[in-house]
Design an enzyme around this catalytic site. Structure first.
Site, PDB file in Angstrom:
ATOM      1  CD1 TRP A   1       7.471   6.880  -1.866  1.00 57.18           C
ATOM      2  CD2 TRP A   1       7.168   6.896  -4.172  1.00 57.18           C
ATOM      3  NE1 TRP A   1       8.837   6.804  -2.830  1.00 57.18           N
ATOM      4  CE2 TRP A   1       8.459   6.703  -3.917  1.00 57.18           C
ATOM      5  CE3 TRP A   1       6.671   6.673  -5.420  1.00 57.18           C
ATOM      6  CZ2 TRP A   1       9.398   6.750  -5.082  1.00 57.18           C
ATOM      7  CZ3 TRP A   1       7.592   6.678  -6.522  1.00 57.18           C
ATOM      8  CH2 TRP A   1       9.014   6.940  -6.258  1.00 57.18           C
TER       9      TRP A   1
ATOM     10  CB  SER B   1      -7.872  -3.358   2.546  1.00 62.09           C
ATOM     11  OG  SER B   1      -7.765  -2.361   3.231  1.00 62.09           O
TER      12      SER B   1
ATOM     13  CD  GLU C   1     -13.624  -5.006  -1.921  1.00 60.03           C
ATOM     14  OE1 GLU C   1     -12.384  -5.237  -1.895  1.00 60.03           O
ATOM     15  OE2 GLU C   1     -14.641  -5.647  -1.472  1.00 60.03           O
ATOM     16  CG  ASN C   2      -8.004  -1.916  -5.460  1.00 60.87           C
ATOM     17  OD1 ASN C   2      -7.144  -2.924  -5.169  1.00 60.87           O
ATOM     18  ND2 ASN C   2      -8.104  -0.763  -4.759  1.00 60.87           N
TER      19      ASN C   2
ATOM     20  NE  ARG D   1      -3.888   7.080  -7.198  1.00 60.18           N
ATOM     21  CZ  ARG D   1      -3.916   6.841  -5.926  1.00 60.18           C
ATOM     22  NH1 ARG D   1      -3.788   7.698  -4.869  1.00 60.18           N
ATOM     23  NH2 ARG D   1      -4.014   5.382  -5.384  1.00 60.18           N
TER      24      ARG D   1
ATOM     25  CG  ASP E   1      -2.095   0.927   1.056  1.00 57.24           C
ATOM     26  OD1 ASP E   1      -2.115   1.370  -0.031  1.00 57.24           O
ATOM     27  OD2 ASP E   1      -2.776   1.221   2.062  1.00 57.24           O
TER      28      ASP E   1
ATOM     29  CG  ASN F   1       1.908   1.686  -5.190  1.00 54.39           C
ATOM     30  OD1 ASN F   1       3.033   1.198  -4.237  1.00 54.39           O
ATOM     31  ND2 ASN F   1       1.705   0.805  -6.006  1.00 54.39           N
TER      32      ASN F   1
ATOM     33  NE  ARG G   1      -8.081   0.808   4.852  1.00 52.67           N
ATOM     34  CZ  ARG G   1      -8.104   2.251   5.019  1.00 52.67           C
ATOM     35  NH1 ARG G   1      -8.190   2.718   6.197  1.00 52.67           N
ATOM     36  NH2 ARG G   1      -7.562   2.899   3.854  1.00 52.67           N
TER      37      ARG G   1
ATOM     38  CG  HIS H   1      -0.129   2.308  -9.376  1.00 49.51           C
ATOM     39  ND1 HIS H   1      -0.268   1.950  -8.025  1.00 49.51           N
ATOM     40  CD2 HIS H   1      -1.025   3.053  -9.879  1.00 49.51           C
ATOM     41  CE1 HIS H   1      -1.294   2.528  -7.767  1.00 49.51           C
ATOM     42  NE2 HIS H   1      -1.870   3.349  -8.619  1.00 49.51           N
TER      43      HIS H   1
ATOM     44  NE  ARG I   1      -3.126  -1.474   4.352  1.00 52.20           N
ATOM     45  CZ  ARG I   1      -4.501  -1.625   3.869  1.00 52.20           C
ATOM     46  NH1 ARG I   1      -5.044  -2.391   4.153  1.00 52.20           N
ATOM     47  NH2 ARG I   1      -4.842  -0.622   2.932  1.00 52.20           N
TER      48      ARG I   1
HETATM   49  C1  IPE Z   1      -5.797  -2.748  -0.850  1.00 54.95           C
HETATM   50  O1  IPE Z   1      -5.465  -1.509  -0.777  1.00 54.95           O
HETATM   51  C2  IPE Z   1      -5.619  -3.344  -2.037  1.00 54.95           C
HETATM   52  C3  IPE Z   1      -4.107  -3.540  -2.475  1.00 54.95           C
HETATM   53  C4  IPE Z   1      -3.144  -3.175  -1.845  1.00 54.95           C
HETATM   54  C5  IPE Z   1      -4.071  -4.050  -3.846  1.00 54.95           C
HETATM   55  P1  IPE Z   1      -6.229  -0.237  -1.040  1.00 54.95           P
HETATM   56  O2  IPE Z   1      -5.065   1.089  -0.560  1.00 54.95           O
HETATM   57  O3  IPE Z   1      -7.027   0.082  -2.081  1.00 54.95           O
HETATM   58  O4  IPE Z   1      -7.245  -0.278   0.444  1.00 54.95           O
HETATM   59  P2  IPE Z   1      -8.336   0.645   1.048  1.00 54.95           P
HETATM   60  O5  IPE Z   1      -9.276   0.728   0.110  1.00 54.95           O
HETATM   61  O6  IPE Z   1      -7.486   1.822   1.285  1.00 54.95           O
HETATM   62  O7  IPE Z   1      -8.619   0.173   2.403  1.00 54.95           O
HETATM   63  C1  IPE Z   2      -1.429   0.287  -3.675  1.00 54.82           C
HETATM   64  O1  IPE Z   2      -1.479   1.687  -3.519  1.00 54.82           O
HETATM   65  C2  IPE Z   2      -1.322  -0.246  -5.088  1.00 54.82           C
HETATM   66  C3  IPE Z   2      -2.791  -0.727  -5.437  1.00 54.82           C
HETATM   67  C4  IPE Z   2      -3.726  -0.682  -4.859  1.00 54.82           C
HETATM   68  C5  IPE Z   2      -2.725  -1.349  -6.868  1.00 54.82           C
HETATM   69  P1  IPE Z   2      -2.350   2.595  -3.312  1.00 54.82           P
HETATM   70  O2  IPE Z   2      -2.442   3.056  -4.952  1.00 54.82           O
HETATM   71  O3  IPE Z   2      -3.406   2.146  -2.740  1.00 54.82           O
HETATM   72  O4  IPE Z   2      -1.856   3.898  -2.663  1.00 54.82           O
HETATM   73  P2  IPE Z   2      -2.604   4.962  -1.857  1.00 54.82           P
HETATM   74  O5  IPE Z   2      -3.184   4.334  -0.543  1.00 54.82           O
HETATM   75  O6  IPE Z   2      -3.406   5.755  -2.513  1.00 54.82           O
HETATM   76  O7  IPE Z   2      -1.436   5.855  -1.205  1.00 54.82           O
HETATM   77 MG    MG Z   3      -3.985   2.328  -0.746  1.00 53.44          MG
END
Ligand code: IPE
Ligand code: IPE
Ligand code: MG
Length: 242
Positions: free
Chosen positions: A17, A188, A59-60, A25, A12, A14, A186, A29, A180
């Site tokens: 950062w 997730s 959920e993504n 964003r 988590d 990316n 959490r 990644h 994490r």
């Molecule tokens: C969970 O991360 C899924 C992955 C890292 C692939 P999210 O960053 O999407 O989780 P929430 O929604 O903030 O809990």
């Molecule tokens: C995790 O980083 C990568 C994926 C869900 C693929 P995020 O994209 O959730 O990064 P934040 O949580 O927005 O910083």
């Molecule tokens: Mg995230």
């Protein structure tokens, strides 16, 4: 130092950062993928047997379209480009998750990666892609219900092992250490059933900055835990007056 046999990671941070570096964003990644490659090798080098990473959650899909499209393309490109090296390094690659909504090209690459690396034994990399813990449990319930309906199984015989055996992770032991990054504490909707006795490690480091030294910190945290599984300390040490 005791190395966990199975590590599960929510990669988590990316996005945060990227923001910290005043970049879009997708920059994060891309950097996150480089981190993953280093951690795969580092984990294998340390004798970890199974590494499960959460790459994309069900959920993504709710993210903006352009980010979802970027991620899908990144996975496809990375898989095609890097599978050869994983294979050379004797990493077995497996995917868990719902393949229904995934693009046919990506599914094909996933299947090819799985069959190419099938006999590799140094470490198994399990990529959770279009995965959610509740989806996994629901699928297992459905499989069991179908067996009951077909009179192949009696409802009274459904036990915890049988549930584990019907999850997408049936082939592997449960994770010992859960990591994490990026500060959130959490699950997730990751491996809900499988993490019941994992040691939980959280770090404020964003995934693109998570490196070998950070992995060693997590492993050291794990090694310092006493895993009691319901017992008391004296029982584990064999010093109890039972
Ligand atoms: C969970 O991360 C899924 C992955 C890292 C692939 P999210 O960053 O999407 O989780 P929430 O929604 O903030 O809990
Ligand atoms: C995790 O980083 C990568 C994926 C869900 C693929 P995020 O994209 O959730 O990064 P934040 O949580 O927005 O910083
Ligand atoms: Mg995230």
């Amino acid at each position: 130092m005791e190395v966990p046999k199975h590590i599960a990671i929510i990669m988590d941070g990316n996005g945060r950062w990227s923001k910290a570096h005043a970049k879009p964003r997708h920059f994060g990644h891309k950097a996150g993928l480089e981190s993953l490659k280093k951690i795969i090798e580092a984990a294998a080098k340390r004798g970890v047997s199974y590494l499960t990473v959460f790459a994309f959650g069900i959920e993504n899909w709710l993210r903006p379209n352009d980010e979802v499209n970027y991620l899908m393309n990144l996975f496809l490109t990375a898989l095609r480009r890097d599978i050869g090296r994983l294979h050379e390094n004797s990493i077995r690659v497996q995917f868990i998750g719902d393949r229904q909504r995934v693009h046919a090209d990506l599914i094909r690459s996933m299947q090819e990666a799985e069959s190419l690396t099938r006999d590799n034994s140094r470490m198994t990399l399990i990529v959770a892609f279009n995965y959610s813990g509740r989806w996994d449990i629901r699928e297992a319930c459905q499989r069991l219900a179908e067996k009951v309906a077909a009179n192949q199984l009696s409802a009274a015989d459904i036990n915890e092992d049988l549930i584990s055996q019907n999850l997408s992770t049936a082939a592997w032991p449960d994770p010992d250490l859960f990591i994490r990054t990026s500060g959130e504490q959490r699950l997730s909707n990751f491996l809900l059933w499988q993490l019941s006795y994992a040691e939980l490690y959280f770090t404020d480091k964003h995934w693109p900055e998570f490196n070998e030294a950070e992995l060693d910190k997590a492993i050291a945290f794990y090694a310092a835990r006493e895993r009691r599984f319901g017992k008391i300390s004296e029982q584990l040490k064999g010093t109890e007056n039972a």
